[in-house]
Design an enzyme around this catalytic site. Structure first.
Site, PDB file in Angstrom:
ATOM      1  N   TRP A 159       0.774  -1.006  -0.244  1.00 26.70           N
ATOM      2  CA  TRP A 159       0.053  -0.102  -0.107  1.00 26.70           C
ATOM      3  C   TRP A 159       1.019   1.330   0.009  1.00 26.70           C
ATOM      4  CZ3 TRP A 159       1.849   2.524   4.137  1.00 26.70           C
ATOM      5  CH2 TRP A 159       2.078   2.020   5.353  1.00 26.70           C
ATOM      6  N   ASN A 160       2.271   1.349   0.467  1.00 28.66           N
ATOM      7  CA  ASN A 160       2.942   2.408   0.494  1.00 28.66           C
ATOM      8  C   ASN A 160       3.471   3.096  -0.767  1.00 28.66           C
ATOM      9  OD1 ASN A 160       4.563   0.423   0.100  1.00 28.66           O
ATOM     10  ND2 ASN A 160       6.388   1.164   1.472  1.00 28.66           N
ATOM     11  N   ARG A 168       6.477  -0.908 -11.391  1.00 29.77           N
ATOM     12  CA  ARG A 168       7.478  -1.701 -11.347  1.00 29.77           C
ATOM     13  C   ARG A 168       7.616  -3.174 -11.649  1.00 29.77           C
ATOM     14  NH1 ARG A 168      11.384  -0.434  -6.209  1.00 29.77           N
ATOM     15  NH2 ARG A 168      10.407  -2.165  -5.293  1.00 29.77           N
ATOM     16  N   PRO A 184      -3.546  -5.764  -5.836  1.00 34.70           N
ATOM     17  CA  PRO A 184      -3.043  -4.674  -5.004  1.00 34.70           C
ATOM     18  C   PRO A 184      -3.412  -4.728  -3.595  1.00 34.70           C
ATOM     19  CG  PRO A 184      -5.003  -3.959  -6.127  1.00 34.70           C
ATOM     20  CD  PRO A 184      -4.796  -5.105  -6.721  1.00 34.70           C
ATOM     21  N   ALA A 185      -2.794  -3.817  -2.930  1.00 35.44           N
ATOM     22  CA  ALA A 185      -3.438  -3.905  -1.367  1.00 35.44           C
ATOM     23  C   ALA A 185      -4.651  -3.438  -1.201  1.00 35.44           C
ATOM     24  CB  ALA A 185      -2.206  -3.079  -0.521  1.00 35.44           C
ATOM     25  N   SER A 238       5.955  -7.772   3.522  1.00 36.12           N
ATOM     26  CA  SER A 238       6.847  -7.968   4.552  1.00 36.12           C
ATOM     27  C   SER A 238       7.613  -9.390   4.459  1.00 36.12           C
ATOM     28  CB  SER A 238       5.557  -8.022   5.809  1.00 36.12           C
ATOM     29  OG  SER A 238       4.797  -9.283   5.712  1.00 36.12           O
ATOM     30  N   GLU A 259      10.593  -8.880  -2.704  1.00 39.35           N
ATOM     31  CA  GLU A 259      11.166  -7.418  -2.125  1.00 39.35           C
ATOM     32  C   GLU A 259      10.613  -7.358  -0.917  1.00 39.35           C
ATOM     33  OE1 GLU A 259      11.621  -4.255  -0.501  1.00 39.35           O
ATOM     34  OE2 GLU A 259      10.463  -3.509  -2.125  1.00 39.35           O
ATOM     35  N   LEU A 260      11.444  -7.590   0.195  1.00 40.70           N
ATOM     36  CA  LEU A 260      10.804  -7.861   1.553  1.00 40.70           C
ATOM     37  C   LEU A 260      11.209  -6.759   2.634  1.00 40.70           C
ATOM     38  CD1 LEU A 260      11.155 -11.769   1.720  1.00 40.70           C
ATOM     39  CD2 LEU A 260       9.228 -10.306   0.856  1.00 40.70           C
ATOM     40  N   CYS A 293      10.040   0.539   2.938  1.00 41.22           N
ATOM     41  CA  CYS A 293      11.102  -0.466   3.182  1.00 41.22           C
ATOM     42  C   CYS A 293      12.770   0.310   3.103  1.00 41.22           C
ATOM     43  CB  CYS A 293      10.915  -1.397   1.955  1.00 41.22           C
ATOM     44  SG  CYS A 293      11.277  -1.392   0.591  1.00 41.22           S
ATOM     45  N   GLU A 390      11.521  -2.929  12.137  1.00 40.45           N
ATOM     46  CA  GLU A 390      11.152  -1.797  11.035  1.00 40.45           C
ATOM     47  C   GLU A 390      10.005  -1.099  11.444  1.00 40.45           C
ATOM     48  OE1 GLU A 390      10.711  -1.877   6.107  1.00 40.45           O
ATOM     49  OE2 GLU A 390      10.150  -3.691   7.154  1.00 40.45           O
ATOM     50  N   SER A 450      16.548   4.917  -4.617  1.00 36.81           N
ATOM     51  CA  SER A 450      15.608   4.395  -5.478  1.00 36.81           C
ATOM     52  C   SER A 450      15.731   5.098  -6.992  1.00 36.81           C
ATOM     53  CB  SER A 450      14.133   4.468  -5.179  1.00 36.81           C
ATOM     54  OG  SER A 450      14.129   3.915  -3.839  1.00 36.81           O
ATOM     55  N   GLU A 467      14.683  -5.572  -9.036  1.00 37.78           N
ATOM     56  CA  GLU A 467      13.428  -4.855  -9.875  1.00 37.78           C
ATOM     57  C   GLU A 467      14.100  -3.513 -10.380  1.00 37.78           C
ATOM     58  OE1 GLU A 467       9.237  -6.144  -8.328  1.00 37.78           O
ATOM     59  OE2 GLU A 467      10.286  -4.675  -6.978  1.00 37.78           O
TER      60      GLU A 467
END
Length: 487
Positions: A159-160, A168, A184-185, A238, A259-260, A293, A390, A450, A467
């Protein structure tokens, strides 16, 4: 620090159904999407079921053969048109993101530019998929190596960054010739649904992209991952969920990109330009309210400059305006939901109970919404929970170090290894420490790493694969070797 008044904003027109085999469809049920700044329901969205998921993957599987044979230039031009459409609708996308996840409008516009660039980048990579040819060592055969799309892909986004995480993944999948099912979230489906519509308008054929928003992720994703028709899963989220998906993917030996989570260290050496380090900290910590992240999670500052750095960082953070992201002048929006806010409060309380000192912030802001004031903590002990967790919020915990070995040991004392930040003016130290830091990415004297042109990803439990960049499309391609006897 000030708090802006909450302002109403108009929701752009956006589809709210399921997108399967080129058609928008109603769902048997719906779920509400809430504005985290106000608690107001923005829209009701079709809530996908396992049956919907099955129809979506069937459509993707049926479209795969024809789509794989589509000319690279055609795939390229679809992505280029999608890029131009996203840019043309910048205000719609930015407003949607601000309303459904809270980031200030200026930051949301930045995400539109960043997210759209993945579409343009992979439109250019689509026509550059190359192979190789050689002769065997004994001279008897020619070796012809080509690339082929991996097949139907499962794409799961958080969601972020609701636009950029979608582009991506979708960008390289389209460029490679893969069909997709996309979840999607549930907190931010509207941005993803508008992106889906834009790709349809750009000419993506029926069945190539199928989007299912849902509150029952387990049922939908299990149908996709264990059903046998999908050949790859790309997940951002996560670490705990990633481990579950890796276990499911093993049952059918699916290709995986993960991608965690991150737990980024931010190292400030004794010779660092402190003002530049504070500038970098503001970006690395407060982008997306700290809900990233890549967010700096642990600040390790040399004893010689720790007081100066902490004071200047607190001054900068205390001057920020907290409020509804649609209001002019807002610097920091709300956290995503009550659970996210509660987690930040708990982590700060734990650190303070163990001896940390609040320099600024340390409390909620506003009477409505999920706001938390930007916070700097000094004298943070190593056993504070936020040193190993985190944070996902606007909290900067500052730790002190005395020598390089101590700093590196602390920076690497985590299962995560996504990104790290290093500030020093000594080029030898920069090389030395960046080599020793266990992370897939290192920002040297910058708080932003990024970029669509760079390979994004981590080591250890921060994930698998990359990615973006020239290697991003490789995650969606297989090697195919043809042996040809020499005449």
């Amino acid at each position: 620090m000030t708090t802006t008044e909450l302002q109403p904003a108009t929701l752009p027109a956006v589809p709210t159904g399921l997108f399967i085999d080129g058609r928008w469809r109603d769902g048997a049920r719906t779920f509400d999407v809430e504005n985290p700044a106000t608690g107001v329901v923005l829209a009701s969205v079709a809530d996908g079921t396992a049956d919907d998921a099955r129809r979506a993957i069937d459509a993707a599987a049926a479209a795969q053969d024809q789509w794989a044979r589509t000319a690279p230039r055609e795939r390229s031009e679809i992505l280029r048109r999608a890029y131009e459409l996203v840019i043309a609708r910048t205000e719609d996308f930015a407003t949607l993101m601000t309303l459904e996840m809270g980031k200030p409008l200026a930051e949301a516009r930045g995400e539109v530019a960043y997210g759209a660039e993945f579409l343009r980048w992979f439109s250019e990579e689509a026509v550059r998929i190359a192979g190789d040819t050689t002769v065997t060592g004994d001279g008897r055969n020619r070796i012809l190596v080509g690339r082929a799309p991996v097949g139907p892909c499962v794409l799961i986004t958080p969601w972020n960054f609701p636009l950029a995480m979608g582009t991506r993944k979708i960008g390289p999948a389209v460029a490679a010739g893969c069909t997709m099912v996309f979840k999607p979230a549930p907190q931010t489906p509207l941005t993803a649904l508008l992106l889906t519509e834009v790709l349809r308008e750009a000419g993506l054929p029926d069945g190539v992209l199928n989007t299912v928003a849902t509150t029952d992720a387990a049922a939908v994703v299990t149908e996709w991952v264990e059903g046998g028709k999908a050949r790859k899963i790309s997940f951002t989220g996560s670490t705990n969920v990633g481990k579950i998906l890796l276990g499911q993917a093993a049952k059918t030996v699916m290709r995986t990109s993960m991608e965690l989570g991150g737990n980024a260290p931010f190292l400030v050496c004794a010779d660092a330009d402190v003002d530049k380090a504070v500038d970098g900290a503001m970006v690395a910590k407060l982008r997306n309210m700290g809900e990233a992240c890549t967010a700096a999670n642990r600040f390790y500052v040399h004893r010689d400059v720790v007081d100066e750095f902490t004071t200047k960082l607190a001054e900068r953070m205390s001057a920020l305006t907290v409020g509804d992201g649609t209001a002019p002048g807002t610097d920091v929006g709300p956290l995503i939901d009550a659970a996210g806010l509660g987690k930040v409060e708990r982590l700060v309380a734990d650190a303070v109970a163990k001896g940390a000192r609040i320099v600024t912030g340390g409390e909620r802001a506003g009477e409505t919404g999920y706001f938390y004031r930007p916070t700097v903590l000094a004298d943070v002990p190593a056993d504070a929970e936020l040193a190993a967790t985190e944070i996902f919020g606007p909290v900067a915990p500052v730790h002190v170090f005395d020598d390089e070995d101590e700093a590196i040991a602390a920076a690497n004392d985590t299962d995560a290894g996504l990104v790290a930040y290093l500030f020093t003016q000594d080029i030898d130290r920069a090389w030395r420490l960046s080599d020793r830091i266990e992370a897939g990415m290192v920002g040297l004297n910058t708080g932003l790493v990024s970029n669509p042109a760079a390979p994004f990803g981590g080591v250890k439990q921060s994930g698998l694969g990359r990615e973006g960049g020239r290697v991003g499309i490789d995650e969606f391609l297989e090697y195919k070797y043809l042996a040809i006897p020499k005449g």
